[in-house]
Design a protein around this motif. Structure first.
Motif, short mmCIF file in Angstrom:
data_model
loop_
_atom_site.label_atom_id
_atom_site.label_comp_id
_atom_site.label_asym_id
_atom_site.label_seq_id
_atom_site.Cartn_x
_atom_site.Cartn_y
_atom_site.Cartn_z
N LYS A 1 8.32 -26.51 -17.27
CA LYS A 1 7.00 -26.09 -17.77
C LYS A 1 7.12 -25.29 -19.06
O LYS A 1 6.94 -24.07 -19.12
CB LYS A 1 6.27 -25.26 -16.71
N LEU A 2 7.42 -26.03 -20.13
CA LEU A 2 7.59 -25.42 -21.44
C LEU A 2 6.25 -24.99 -22.02
O LEU A 2 5.20 -25.59 -21.74
CB LEU A 2 8.27 -26.41 -22.39
N ASP A 3 6.30 -23.99 -22.86
CA ASP A 3 5.11 -23.51 -23.55
C ASP A 3 4.98 -24.27 -24.87
O ASP A 3 5.33 -23.77 -25.94
CB ASP A 3 5.21 -22.00 -23.79
N ILE A 4 4.45 -25.50 -24.78
CA ILE A 4 4.39 -26.40 -25.95
C ILE A 4 3.04 -26.25 -26.64
O ILE A 4 1.99 -26.33 -25.99
CB ILE A 4 4.61 -27.87 -25.52
N ASN A 5 3.09 -26.08 -27.94
CA ASN A 5 1.82 -26.03 -28.69
C ASN A 5 1.34 -27.45 -28.98
O ASN A 5 2.06 -28.43 -28.77
CB ASN A 5 1.97 -25.21 -29.97
N GLU A 6 0.14 -27.56 -29.50
CA GLU A 6 -0.47 -28.87 -29.72
C GLU A 6 0.31 -29.70 -30.72
O GLU A 6 0.49 -30.91 -30.54
CB GLU A 6 -1.92 -28.70 -30.18
N GLU A 7 0.77 -29.07 -31.78
CA GLU A 7 1.50 -29.82 -32.81
C GLU A 7 2.79 -30.42 -32.25
O GLU A 7 3.09 -31.60 -32.50
CB GLU A 7 1.83 -28.89 -33.99
N LEU A 8 3.53 -29.63 -31.50
CA LEU A 8 4.78 -30.12 -30.93
C LEU A 8 4.52 -31.19 -29.88
O LEU A 8 5.25 -32.18 -29.78
CB LEU A 8 5.56 -28.95 -30.32
#
Length: 502
Positions: free
Chosen positions: A426-433
């Protein structure tokens, strides 16, 4: 009786040198243990005791008493072990002690060929005058004869022509003809043999070949005994100078420390505080020097059972290693071992990799993760090891960094398992990534229509990252799902359907 001339500290070392063909190796282990326990006991005292004069008894009553250094009264194998031992530790001995012991051994009335060769090698390495030629006149004549057989004529070039970058045609033909005449390996009883092997002509040819090979072997033995492993000196000014050795670029203080550490790693002895102190040389090196040190220590071939000891000493260093030093060390120490795994990683390797990854995650990502992921031959064994590190040693920031590395490579089944493990945490991925990831996911999907690993990874994306899925993302994921042909397709469709947008 000479053993009693030494105190208890040196007596064990002496007995080690007397313990047969492995005496030098055993003596090194004993010395390192003794030195750690009592570093104030100088080695040159032991060597000087061996150089003391002793009265020898005559063989017959008519012969007078003679005086010889004690070392001459020991058997030849002891002298060989002693010279090998000194060769490894000569940097700890004064030059005068080295000269003295070599001169004493030379006084032996029954010189041994190997002892003589070891003396010559040691004299050359420590810059003691040594004027004896590397080979005798008889050996030189044999080399000339051999060169004529290889080159086929007596014109200029001779032996040297055999070592040119592009050998002459005549030399290749002559060498090829000799090699083609070498008899094959002896076959096992009952195996088929050449029908013509009993012919007189073939028999005579084999005899001639054996004679030529024996001549070559005689020359090789004499040269090796004269050189005793040392490089032959150039015979003319036109030949290139000796190659520049890596350790020549190191300052003397670092060079001595590295040699001590190398002896420690090769001795397989127990580590203590003094052993850990030897590792401090890594903090004294610049970026370029670390590469040289790793080469001298031959870290890629270091036995795995030593890894935890070395790792513990590295982790005890204060301050921590710099990024460049840690990266070079990890790459040299671990990369080849990980890439060449043919069975599950040993406990020693897992412990070492996990410990270093916890302390130096960024160097580990660059030196190990990135290189292993890019390797076309990455397999399940490598993937399993990286997954263990992802679970136990990487925080979210470095997991995201690892995921970004996968955007630059062609995915394989082992890589899919790594990506799945990253996403499952459960990575903290932003929208761009996340957009970059879904685009790469779509590009790879046509190759994995029947891959269960790909389907499980896609299911993880739809369930654990539904909150950040935009309409554009959902459209891309829907296209990936349409290509899927596994038993998980219905579960994927249901997970996609549950994703709503406010």
């Amino acid at each position: 009786m000479f053993v009693d001339r030494f105190d208890g500290h040196w007596r064990l070392l002496l007995r080690s040198l007397l313990s047969g063909v492995h005496g030098a190796h055993r003596a090194l282990e004993v010395f390192h243990k003794q030195h750690r326990a009592n570093p104030n006991k100088p080695l040159h005292n032991f060597i000087e005791t061996l150089c003391q004069d002793e009265v020898t008894c005559p063989v017959s009553a008519t012969q007078p008493l003679t005086v010889k250094p004690m070392v001459c009264l020991f058997p030849a194998l002891f002298k060989q072990n002693l010279l090998t031992f000194i060769h490894r530790l000569h940097h700890l001995l004064p030059q005068t002690t080295l000269v003295h012991v070599l001169e004493c051994i030379k006084r032996d009335s029954l010189p041994n060929t190997w002892v003589t060769s070891l003396i010559a090698q040691l004299e050359r390495e420590v810059d003691i005058d040594h004027e004896e030629p590397l080979f005798s006149a008889k050996c030189g004549q044999r080399l000339m004869d051999l060169s004529q057989r290889l080159s086929g004529d007596r014109k200029a070039g001779g032996w040297a022509s055999c070592f040119q970058a592009t050998p002459s045609h005549s030399a290749l033909e002559s060498a090829g003809s000799i090699l083609s005449q070498v008899p094959p390996h002896r076959k096992r009883k009952g195996s088929p043999i050449d029908q013509d092997s009993d012919s007189e002509e073939v028999s005579q040819q084999k005899k001639r070949t054996r004679v030529e090979l024996c001549d070559v072997e005689d020359v090789s033995v004499e040269v090796s005994q004269r050189e005793s492993g040392a490089e032959a000196r150039p015979s003319s000014e036109t030949q290139p100078p000796p190659p520049h050795l890596p350790h020549d670029t190191l300052p003397e203080t670092i060079k001595v420390a590295v040699l001590q550490l190398k002896d420690l790693l090769e001795s397989h002895s127990e580590w203590d505080q003094n052993s850990s102190d030897a590792v401090k040389v890594l903090n004294d090196c610049g970026p370029a020097q670390v590469e040289v040190v790793c080469t001298i220590l031959d870290l890629p071939n270091l036995s795995e059972h030593i890894l935890p000891k070395l790792c513990s000493s590295v982790l005890e260093l204060s301050p921590d290693l710099s990024f460049s030093t840690a990266t070079a060390l990890i790459k040299s120490l671990l990369l080849e071992k990980v890439l060449s795994l043919s069975e599950p990683a040993s406990r020693c390797l897992v412990t070492t990799v996990t410990s270093l990854c916890s302390r130096y995650p960024r160097p580990m990502c660059q030196a190990l993760f990135e290189t292993v992921l890019k390797d076309k031959n990455i397999g399940n064994l490598q993937a399993d090891l990286l997954n263990k590190l992802i679970e136990s040693s990487l925080d979210s920031h470095y997991k995201l960094l690892t995921l970004q590395m996968t955007f630059k490579i062609q995915w394989t089944e082992p890589v899919l398992s790594i990506i799945h493990r990253l996403l499952d945490s459960k990575l903290d991925i932003n929208e761009e990534l996340f957009t970059q990831f879904t685009n790469h996911l779509m590009n790879q999907a046509p190759q994995y229509t029947k891959s269960v690993k790909f389907a499980k990874m896609l299911l993880t994306v739809l369930t654990k990252y539904s909150s950040i899925v935009t309409p554009a993302h959902k459209h891309t994921l829907s296209n990936c799902l349409m290509l899927n042909e596994t038993f998980l397709k219905k579960s994927l469709q249901a997970a996609l359907k549950r994703i709503t947008h406010s």
